[in-house]
Write a protein that holds these residues in place. Structure first.
Motif, PDB file in Angstrom:
ATOM      1  N   MET A   1       0.832  -1.171   0.000  1.00 30.81           N
ATOM      2  CA  MET A   1       0.000   0.000   0.000  1.00 30.81           C
ATOM      3  C   MET A   1       0.885   1.246   0.000  1.00 30.81           C
ATOM      4  O   MET A   1       1.899   1.301   0.668  1.00 30.81           O
ATOM      5  N   SER A   2       0.480   2.247  -0.758  1.00 31.14           N
ATOM      6  CA  SER A   2       1.242   3.488  -0.839  1.00 31.14           C
ATOM      7  C   SER A   2       0.522   4.616  -0.125  1.00 31.14           C
ATOM      8  O   SER A   2      -0.702   4.699  -0.150  1.00 31.14           O
ATOM      9  N   LEU A   3       1.297   5.469   0.504  1.00 27.51           N
ATOM     10  CA  LEU A   3       0.769   6.647   1.172  1.00 27.51           C
ATOM     11  C   LEU A   3       1.182   7.883   0.388  1.00 27.51           C
ATOM     12  O   LEU A   3       2.287   7.956  -0.130  1.00 27.51           O
ATOM     13  N   ILE A   4       0.302   8.845   0.316  1.00 31.75           N
ATOM     14  CA  ILE A   4       0.625  10.099  -0.356  1.00 31.75           C
ATOM     15  C   ILE A   4       1.273  11.033   0.659  1.00 31.75           C
ATOM     16  O   ILE A   4       0.755  11.246   1.749  1.00 31.75           O
ATOM     17  N   ARG A   5       2.419  11.565   0.283  1.00 29.44           N
ATOM     18  CA  ARG A   5       3.176  12.448   1.165  1.00 29.44           C
ATOM     19  C   ARG A   5       3.641  13.679   0.400  1.00 29.44           C
ATOM     20  O   ARG A   5       3.668  13.699  -0.829  1.00 29.44           O
ATOM     21  N   LEU A   6       4.065  14.673   1.128  1.00 33.63           N
ATOM     22  CA  LEU A   6       4.639  15.872   0.543  1.00 33.63           C
ATOM     23  C   LEU A   6       6.006  15.528  -0.033  1.00 33.63           C
ATOM     24  O   LEU A   6       6.801  14.832   0.598  1.00 33.63           O
ATOM     25  N   ASN A   7       6.283  16.031  -1.221  1.00 25.19           N
ATOM     26  CA  ASN A   7       7.588  15.834  -1.837  1.00 25.19           C
ATOM     27  C   ASN A   7       8.534  16.894  -1.250  1.00 25.19           C
ATOM     28  O   ASN A   7       8.750  17.953  -1.836  1.00 25.19           O
ATOM     29  N   ALA A   8       9.056  16.600  -0.084  1.00 25.81           N
ATOM     30  CA  ALA A   8       9.853  17.564   0.676  1.00 25.81           C
ATOM     31  C   ALA A   8      11.080  18.072  -0.088  1.00 25.81           C
ATOM     32  O   ALA A   8      11.345  19.282  -0.057  1.00 25.81           O
TER      33      ALA A   8
END
Length: 72
Positions: A1-8
């Motif tokens: 499963m993938s989580l959406i995160r900020l591309n820091a």
């Protein structure tokens, strides 16, 4: 499963190029609270739509550029 995160890395590079050298500078110029920004940059929180709009507007980034996926 993938989580959406900020591309820091993208956000930080563009923010620094715009003269916002520290997370506190990003917070001040976007109105995103420092605690929220810290959680986003560390990957502990997914960004809300309003946060994406604030960051995108300030740094002329699309949602596609601001988001990335991470393994759960």
């Amino acid at each position: 499963m993938s989580l959406i995160r900020l591309n820091a890395p993208v956000l930080l590079a563009v923010a620094r190029a715009a003269g916002d050298l520290r997370p506190v500078d990003i917070s001040r110029t976007t109105g995103v609270p420092q605690s929220t920004l810290s959680a986003l940059l560390s990957g502990h929180r997914a960004p809300a739509a309003a946060t994406l709009f604030a960051l995108g507007d300030r740094y002329n980034l699309t949602h596609e550029q601001l988001l990335t996926t991470a393994a759960a």
